[in-house]
Write a protein that holds these residues in place. Structure first.
Motif, PDB file in Angstrom:
ATOM      1  N   VAL A  74      73.816  -0.727  42.372  1.00  0.00           N
ATOM      2  CA  VAL A  74      73.809  -1.814  43.352  1.00  0.00           C
ATOM      3  C   VAL A  74      74.756  -2.925  42.919  1.00  0.00           C
ATOM      4  CG1 VAL A  74      72.396  -3.647  44.375  1.00  0.00           C
ATOM      5  CG2 VAL A  74      71.493  -1.326  44.222  1.00  0.00           C
ATOM      6  N   GLY A  75      74.714  -3.272  41.646  1.00  0.00           N
ATOM      7  CA  GLY A  75      75.584  -4.332  41.155  1.00  0.00           C
ATOM      8  C   GLY A  75      77.052  -3.963  41.191  1.00  0.00           C
ATOM      9  N   GLN A  76      77.388  -2.754  40.746  1.00  0.00           N
ATOM     10  CA  GLN A  76      78.788  -2.334  40.729  1.00  0.00           C
ATOM     11  C   GLN A  76      79.341  -2.152  42.139  1.00  0.00           C
ATOM     12  OE1 GLN A  76      80.661  -2.210  37.876  1.00  0.00           O
ATOM     13  NE2 GLN A  76      78.778  -3.057  36.996  1.00  0.00           N
ATOM     14  N   ASP A  77      78.507  -1.636  43.029  1.00  0.00           N
ATOM     15  CA  ASP A  77      78.982  -1.364  44.387  1.00  0.00           C
ATOM     16  C   ASP A  77      79.300  -2.643  45.142  1.00  0.00           C
ATOM     17  OD1 ASP A  77      79.671   0.876  45.957  1.00  0.00           O
ATOM     18  OD2 ASP A  77      77.977   0.524  47.285  1.00  0.00           O
ATOM     19  N   ALA A  78      78.677  -3.733  44.773  1.00  0.00           N
ATOM     20  CA  ALA A  78      78.983  -5.011  45.423  1.00  0.00           C
ATOM     21  C   ALA A  78      80.443  -5.404  45.170  1.00  0.00           C
ATOM     22  CB  ALA A  78      78.036  -6.100  44.920  1.00  0.00           C
ATOM     23  N   PHE A  79      80.928  -5.218  43.936  1.00  0.00           N
ATOM     24  CA  PHE A  79      82.339  -5.492  43.629  1.00  0.00           C
ATOM     25  C   PHE A  79      83.245  -4.558  44.429  1.00  0.00           C
ATOM     26  CE2 PHE A  79      80.227  -7.028  39.763  1.00  0.00           C
ATOM     27  CZ  PHE A  79      80.813  -8.271  39.619  1.00  0.00           C
ATOM     28  N   PHE A  80      82.864  -3.314  44.445  1.00  0.00           N
ATOM     29  CA  PHE A  80      83.624  -2.286  45.156  1.00  0.00           C
ATOM     30  C   PHE A  80      83.761  -2.643  46.639  1.00  0.00           C
ATOM     31  CE2 PHE A  80      83.376   1.705  47.573  1.00  0.00           C
ATOM     32  CZ  PHE A  80      84.410   2.433  47.035  1.00  0.00           C
ATOM     33  N   LEU A  81      82.650  -3.061  47.249  1.00  0.00           N
ATOM     34  CA  LEU A  81      82.662  -3.369  48.679  1.00  0.00           C
ATOM     35  C   LEU A  81      83.491  -4.612  48.982  1.00  0.00           C
ATOM     36  CD1 LEU A  81      78.958  -2.554  49.573  1.00  0.00           C
ATOM     37  CD2 LEU A  81      80.989  -1.341  50.359  1.00  0.00           C
ATOM     38  N   ASN A  82      83.469  -5.583  48.108  1.00  0.00           N
ATOM     39  CA  ASN A  82      84.314  -6.761  48.314  1.00  0.00           C
ATOM     40  C   ASN A  82      85.787  -6.384  48.304  1.00  0.00           C
ATOM     41  OD1 ASN A  82      82.713  -9.227  48.646  1.00  0.00           O
ATOM     42  ND2 ASN A  82      81.869  -8.743  46.631  1.00  0.00           N
ATOM     43  N   ALA A  83      86.160  -5.450  47.419  1.00  0.00           N
ATOM     44  CA  ALA A  83      87.541  -4.971  47.383  1.00  0.00           C
ATOM     45  C   ALA A  83      87.882  -4.248  48.679  1.00  0.00           C
ATOM     46  CB  ALA A  83      87.749  -4.055  46.180  1.00  0.00           C
ATOM     47  N   PHE A  84      86.925  -3.485  49.204  1.00  0.00           N
ATOM     48  CA  PHE A  84      87.113  -2.782  50.473  1.00  0.00           C
ATOM     49  C   PHE A  84      87.363  -3.766  51.601  1.00  0.00           C
ATOM     50  CE2 PHE A  84      86.757   1.479  49.521  1.00  0.00           C
ATOM     51  CZ  PHE A  84      86.473   2.274  50.617  1.00  0.00           C
ATOM     52  N   ALA A  85      86.524  -4.799  51.669  1.00  0.00           N
ATOM     53  CA  ALA A  85      86.643  -5.793  52.743  1.00  0.00           C
ATOM     54  C   ALA A  85      88.013  -6.457  52.702  1.00  0.00           C
ATOM     55  CB  ALA A  85      85.532  -6.835  52.620  1.00  0.00           C
ATOM     56  N   ASP A  86      88.460  -6.816  51.509  1.00  0.00           N
ATOM     57  CA  ASP A  86      89.774  -7.457  51.369  1.00  0.00           C
ATOM     58  C   ASP A  86      90.884  -6.505  51.817  1.00  0.00           C
ATOM     59  OD1 ASP A  86      88.584  -9.721  50.372  1.00  0.00           O
ATOM     60  OD2 ASP A  86      88.981  -9.238  48.262  1.00  0.00           O
ATOM     61  N   ALA A  87      90.737  -5.220  51.500  1.00  0.00           N
ATOM     62  CA  ALA A  87      91.752  -4.249  51.881  1.00  0.00           C
ATOM     63  C   ALA A  87      91.824  -4.081  53.398  1.00  0.00           C
ATOM     64  CB  ALA A  87      91.458  -2.901  51.217  1.00  0.00           C
ATOM     65  N   TYR A  88      90.678  -4.019  54.053  1.00  0.00           N
ATOM     66  CA  TYR A  88      90.669  -3.898  55.515  1.00  0.00           C
ATOM     67  C   TYR A  88      91.280  -5.133  56.169  1.00  0.00           C
ATOM     68  CZ  TYR A  88      87.761   0.317  55.602  1.00  0.00           C
ATOM     69  OH  TYR A  88      87.286   1.592  55.473  1.00  0.00           O
ATOM     70  N   LYS A  89      91.005  -6.296  55.621  1.00  0.00           N
ATOM     71  CA  LYS A  89      91.600  -7.529  56.166  1.00  0.00           C
ATOM     72  C   LYS A  89      93.116  -7.502  55.993  1.00  0.00           C
ATOM     73  CE  LYS A  89      87.450 -10.275  55.244  1.00  0.00           C
ATOM     74  NZ  LYS A  89      86.834 -11.306  54.371  1.00  0.00           N
ATOM     75  N   SER A  90      93.574  -7.006  54.852  1.00  0.00           N
ATOM     76  CA  SER A  90      95.019  -6.894  54.631  1.00  0.00           C
ATOM     77  C   SER A  90      95.640  -5.913  55.606  1.00  0.00           C
ATOM     78  CB  SER A  90      95.296  -6.433  53.190  1.00  0.00           C
ATOM     79  OG  SER A  90      94.878  -7.398  52.248  1.00  0.00           O
ATOM     80  N   ALA A  91      94.946  -4.800  55.865  1.00  0.00           N
ATOM     81  CA  ALA A  91      95.453  -3.808  56.811  1.00  0.00           C
ATOM     82  C   ALA A  91      95.512  -4.397  58.213  1.00  0.00           C
ATOM     83  CB  ALA A  91      94.571  -2.565  56.798  1.00  0.00           C
ATOM     84  N   SER A  92      94.523  -5.209  58.559  1.00  0.00           N
ATOM     85  CA  SER A  92      94.534  -5.862  59.868  1.00  0.00           C
ATOM     86  C   SER A  92      95.736  -6.801  59.997  1.00  0.00           C
ATOM     87  CB  SER A  92      93.232  -6.649  60.062  1.00  0.00           C
ATOM     88  OG  SER A  92      93.219  -7.300  61.317  1.00  0.00           O
ATOM     89  N   LYS A  93      96.033  -7.507  58.931  1.00  0.00           N
ATOM     90  CA  LYS A  93      97.188  -8.405  58.928  1.00  0.00           C
ATOM     91  C   LYS A  93      98.489  -7.618  59.083  1.00  0.00           C
ATOM     92  CE  LYS A  93      99.423 -12.001  56.155  1.00  0.00           C
ATOM     93  NZ  LYS A  93      99.353 -12.785  54.881  1.00  0.00           N
TER      94      LYS A  93
END
Length: 217
Positions: A74-93
Protein backbone atom coordinates in the motif's frame (compact mmCIF):
# COMPACT_ATOMS: atom_id res chain seq x y z
CA UNK A 1 10.87 -21.08 -24.86
CA UNK A 2 10.57 -24.63 -23.57
CA UNK A 3 12.49 -23.87 -20.38
CA UNK A 4 10.23 -20.96 -19.54
CA UNK A 5 7.12 -23.05 -20.23
CA UNK A 6 8.38 -25.89 -18.05
CA UNK A 7 9.17 -23.45 -15.24
CA UNK A 8 5.70 -21.92 -15.44
CA UNK A 9 4.07 -25.35 -15.37
CA UNK A 10 6.13 -26.24 -12.30
CA UNK A 11 5.10 -23.03 -10.54
CA UNK A 12 1.49 -23.63 -11.53
CA UNK A 13 1.52 -27.09 -9.96
CA UNK A 14 2.97 -25.69 -6.74
CA UNK A 15 0.57 -22.75 -6.52
CA UNK A 16 -2.53 -23.21 -4.33
CA UNK A 17 -4.43 -20.84 -6.58
CA UNK A 18 -4.04 -23.20 -9.54
CA UNK A 19 -6.18 -25.83 -7.87
CA UNK A 20 -9.34 -23.99 -8.86
CA UNK A 21 -8.36 -23.88 -12.53
CA UNK A 22 -8.96 -21.14 -15.07
CA UNK A 23 -5.85 -19.21 -14.10
CA UNK A 24 -3.73 -19.38 -17.22
CA UNK A 25 -5.65 -17.58 -19.96
CA UNK A 26 -4.55 -14.19 -21.18
CA UNK A 27 -8.06 -13.21 -22.24
CA UNK A 28 -8.43 -9.44 -22.33
CA UNK A 29 -10.84 -8.03 -24.89
CA UNK A 30 -7.86 -6.21 -26.38
CA UNK A 31 -6.51 -9.54 -27.61
CA UNK A 32 -8.74 -9.08 -30.65
CA UNK A 33 -8.32 -5.33 -30.87
CA UNK A 34 -5.40 -5.34 -33.29
CA UNK A 35 -2.60 -7.63 -34.49
CA UNK A 36 -0.01 -5.74 -32.44
CA UNK A 37 -2.10 -5.99 -29.25
CA UNK A 38 -2.57 -9.70 -29.77
CA UNK A 39 1.12 -10.21 -30.46
CA UNK A 40 2.31 -8.23 -27.44
CA UNK A 41 -0.11 -9.90 -25.06
CA UNK A 42 0.86 -13.35 -26.30
CA UNK A 43 4.57 -12.62 -25.99
CA UNK A 44 4.19 -11.30 -22.44
CA UNK A 45 2.10 -14.23 -21.19
CA UNK A 46 5.06 -15.90 -19.42
CA UNK A 47 5.66 -12.72 -17.41
CA UNK A 48 1.95 -12.39 -16.61
CA UNK A 49 1.85 -15.98 -15.37
CA UNK A 50 4.90 -15.49 -13.20
CA UNK A 51 3.11 -12.54 -11.59
CA UNK A 52 -0.10 -14.53 -11.18
CA UNK A 53 1.74 -17.33 -9.37
CA UNK A 54 3.87 -14.99 -7.28
CA UNK A 55 3.52 -15.64 -3.52
CA UNK A 56 2.19 -12.10 -3.02
CA UNK A 57 -0.67 -12.59 -5.48
CA UNK A 58 -1.79 -16.00 -4.35
CA UNK A 59 -1.38 -14.81 -0.77
CA UNK A 60 -4.03 -12.23 -1.62
CA UNK A 61 -6.13 -14.90 -3.30
CA UNK A 62 -5.92 -17.27 -0.34
CA UNK A 63 -6.26 -14.49 2.21
CA UNK A 64 -3.11 -15.51 4.07
CA UNK A 65 -0.68 -12.83 2.86
CA UNK A 66 1.24 -11.46 5.86
CA UNK A 67 -0.16 -8.13 6.94
CA UNK A 68 3.26 -6.48 6.79
CA UNK A 69 3.57 -7.40 3.09
CA UNK A 70 0.26 -5.80 2.20
CA UNK A 71 1.06 -2.72 4.29
CA UNK A 72 4.35 -2.33 2.42
CA UNK A 73 2.52 -2.71 -0.91
CA UNK A 74 0.00 0.00 0.00
CA UNK A 75 2.78 2.41 0.88
CA UNK A 76 4.92 1.72 -2.19
CA UNK A 77 1.98 1.78 -4.58
CA UNK A 78 1.07 5.30 -3.48
CA UNK A 79 4.41 6.57 -4.88
CA UNK A 80 3.87 4.54 -8.02
CA UNK A 81 0.39 5.97 -8.57
CA UNK A 82 1.56 9.55 -8.12
CA UNK A 83 4.13 8.94 -10.86
CA UNK A 84 1.34 7.54 -13.04
CA UNK A 85 -0.85 10.59 -12.48
CA UNK A 86 1.99 12.94 -13.40
CA UNK A 87 2.69 10.93 -16.55
CA UNK A 88 -0.94 11.06 -17.70
CA UNK A 89 -1.01 14.82 -17.11
CA UNK A 90 2.15 15.17 -19.18
CA UNK A 91 0.60 13.08 -21.96
CA UNK A 92 -2.48 15.29 -21.88
CA UNK A 93 -0.27 18.35 -22.27
CA UNK A 94 1.55 16.74 -25.20
CA UNK A 95 -1.78 15.94 -26.86
CA UNK A 96 -2.93 19.53 -26.40
CA UNK A 97 0.28 20.81 -27.97
CA UNK A 98 -0.34 18.49 -30.92
CA UNK A 99 -3.86 19.84 -31.36
CA UNK A 100 -5.51 16.61 -30.23
CA UNK A 101 -8.25 17.82 -27.88
CA UNK A 102 -9.88 14.41 -27.73
CA UNK A 103 -6.65 12.71 -26.76
CA UNK A 104 -5.94 15.36 -24.14
CA UNK A 105 -9.36 14.76 -22.60
CA UNK A 106 -8.78 10.99 -22.54
CA UNK A 107 -5.51 11.40 -20.67
CA UNK A 108 -7.17 13.78 -18.21
CA UNK A 109 -9.79 11.09 -17.59
CA UNK A 110 -7.03 8.55 -16.97
CA UNK A 111 -5.33 10.96 -14.57
CA UNK A 112 -8.61 11.34 -12.70
CA UNK A 113 -8.90 7.56 -12.53
CA UNK A 114 -5.50 7.43 -10.85
CA UNK A 115 -6.63 10.13 -8.43
CA UNK A 116 -9.62 7.95 -7.56
CA UNK A 117 -7.32 4.98 -7.04
CA UNK A 118 -5.17 7.07 -4.71
CA UNK A 119 -8.29 7.76 -2.65
CA UNK A 120 -8.74 4.00 -2.41
CA UNK A 121 -5.16 3.64 -1.23
CA UNK A 122 -5.68 6.29 1.43
CA UNK A 123 -8.69 4.30 2.60
CA UNK A 124 -6.51 1.17 2.57
CA UNK A 125 -3.90 3.02 4.58
CA UNK A 126 -6.41 3.90 7.28
CA UNK A 127 -7.87 0.38 7.29
CA UNK A 128 -4.47 -1.31 7.45
CA UNK A 129 -2.86 1.26 9.77
CA UNK A 130 -0.28 2.51 7.26
CA UNK A 131 1.14 5.98 7.81
CA UNK A 132 1.74 7.13 4.24
CA UNK A 133 3.67 10.17 5.47
CA UNK A 134 6.24 7.88 7.07
CA UNK A 135 6.81 5.63 4.04
CA UNK A 136 9.82 6.05 1.80
CA UNK A 137 10.04 4.51 -1.68
CA UNK A 138 12.28 1.48 -1.90
CA UNK A 139 14.90 1.11 -4.63
CA UNK A 140 12.58 -0.70 -7.07
CA UNK A 141 9.81 1.86 -6.64
CA UNK A 142 12.25 4.74 -7.10
CA UNK A 143 13.70 3.12 -10.22
CA UNK A 144 10.29 2.73 -11.87
CA UNK A 145 9.11 6.22 -10.90
CA UNK A 146 12.35 7.64 -12.30
CA UNK A 147 11.87 5.63 -15.50
CA UNK A 148 8.36 7.07 -15.98
CA UNK A 149 9.53 10.60 -15.18
CA UNK A 150 12.41 10.34 -17.64
CA UNK A 151 10.04 9.31 -20.43
CA UNK A 152 7.67 12.21 -19.81
CA UNK A 153 10.50 14.75 -19.59
CA UNK A 154 12.78 13.57 -22.40
CA UNK A 155 15.00 16.36 -23.78
CA UNK A 156 13.55 18.15 -26.78
CA UNK A 157 15.27 18.03 -30.18
CA UNK A 158 16.70 21.46 -29.45
CA UNK A 159 18.29 20.03 -26.32
CA UNK A 160 19.81 17.08 -28.13
CA UNK A 161 17.01 14.61 -27.51
CA UNK A 162 13.97 13.27 -29.27
CA UNK A 163 11.46 14.89 -26.96
CA UNK A 164 8.70 13.25 -24.95
CA UNK A 165 6.30 11.20 -27.05
CA UNK A 166 2.76 10.14 -26.23
CA UNK A 167 3.44 6.68 -27.66
CA UNK A 168 6.35 6.23 -25.24
CA UNK A 169 4.23 7.29 -22.28
CA UNK A 170 1.52 4.81 -23.25
CA UNK A 171 4.06 2.03 -23.74
CA UNK A 172 5.49 2.69 -20.28
CA UNK A 173 2.14 2.75 -18.46
CA UNK A 174 -0.14 0.31 -20.29
CA UNK A 175 1.55 -2.92 -19.09
CA UNK A 176 0.74 -2.07 -15.48
CA UNK A 177 -2.95 -1.47 -16.17
CA UNK A 178 -3.25 -4.61 -18.27
CA UNK A 179 -1.47 -6.76 -15.70
CA UNK A 180 -3.52 -5.54 -12.74
CA UNK A 181 -6.73 -6.14 -14.70
CA UNK A 182 -5.52 -9.60 -15.70
CA UNK A 183 -4.72 -10.52 -12.12
CA UNK A 184 -7.99 -9.21 -10.70
CA UNK A 185 -10.17 -10.70 -13.43
CA UNK A 186 -8.41 -14.05 -13.37
CA UNK A 187 -8.63 -14.42 -9.59
CA UNK A 188 -12.29 -13.41 -9.65
CA UNK A 189 -13.02 -15.86 -12.47
CA UNK A 190 -11.54 -18.61 -10.33
CA UNK A 191 -13.81 -17.56 -7.46
CA UNK A 192 -11.30 -15.99 -5.12
CA UNK A 193 -12.85 -13.42 -2.80
CA UNK A 194 -16.22 -13.77 -4.51
CA UNK A 195 -18.44 -15.83 -2.20
CA UNK A 196 -20.06 -14.36 0.88
CA UNK A 197 -17.86 -16.64 2.99
CA UNK A 198 -14.65 -15.51 1.30
CA UNK A 199 -15.64 -11.86 1.47
CA UNK A 200 -16.04 -12.39 5.21
CA UNK A 201 -12.88 -14.44 5.76
CA UNK A 202 -10.44 -13.07 3.16
CA UNK A 203 -9.22 -9.62 4.24
CA UNK A 204 -7.99 -8.95 0.70
CA UNK A 205 -11.23 -9.72 -1.16
CA UNK A 206 -11.71 -6.00 -1.76
CA UNK A 207 -8.46 -5.93 -3.74
CA UNK A 208 -9.77 -8.59 -6.13
CA UNK A 209 -13.08 -6.73 -6.49
CA UNK A 210 -11.25 -3.51 -7.32
CA UNK A 211 -9.09 -4.89 -10.11
CA UNK A 212 -11.57 -7.32 -11.65
CA UNK A 213 -13.77 -4.58 -13.12
CA UNK A 214 -13.75 -3.76 -16.82
CA UNK A 215 -13.77 -0.07 -15.91
CA UNK A 216 -10.33 -0.47 -14.36
CA UNK A 217 -8.96 -2.16 -17.46
Amino acid sequence: GTAATDDIQRQSAECPAAQRGGLVSWTHASMAASPISKLLLRETLPTALRCLYHPFVYGIAAGNLPLSSFQNYVGQDAFFLNAFADAYKSASKLATQAGDAGGAAEFQTLAQGVADELKLHRAYAVKWKVDLTAIQPNDVTKAYCTFVADITSAPSPGEGGGGAKISHVCAALAPCMRLYAYLGQTLAKAGYGQSAEEKRDNPYAEWVDTYKTEDFE
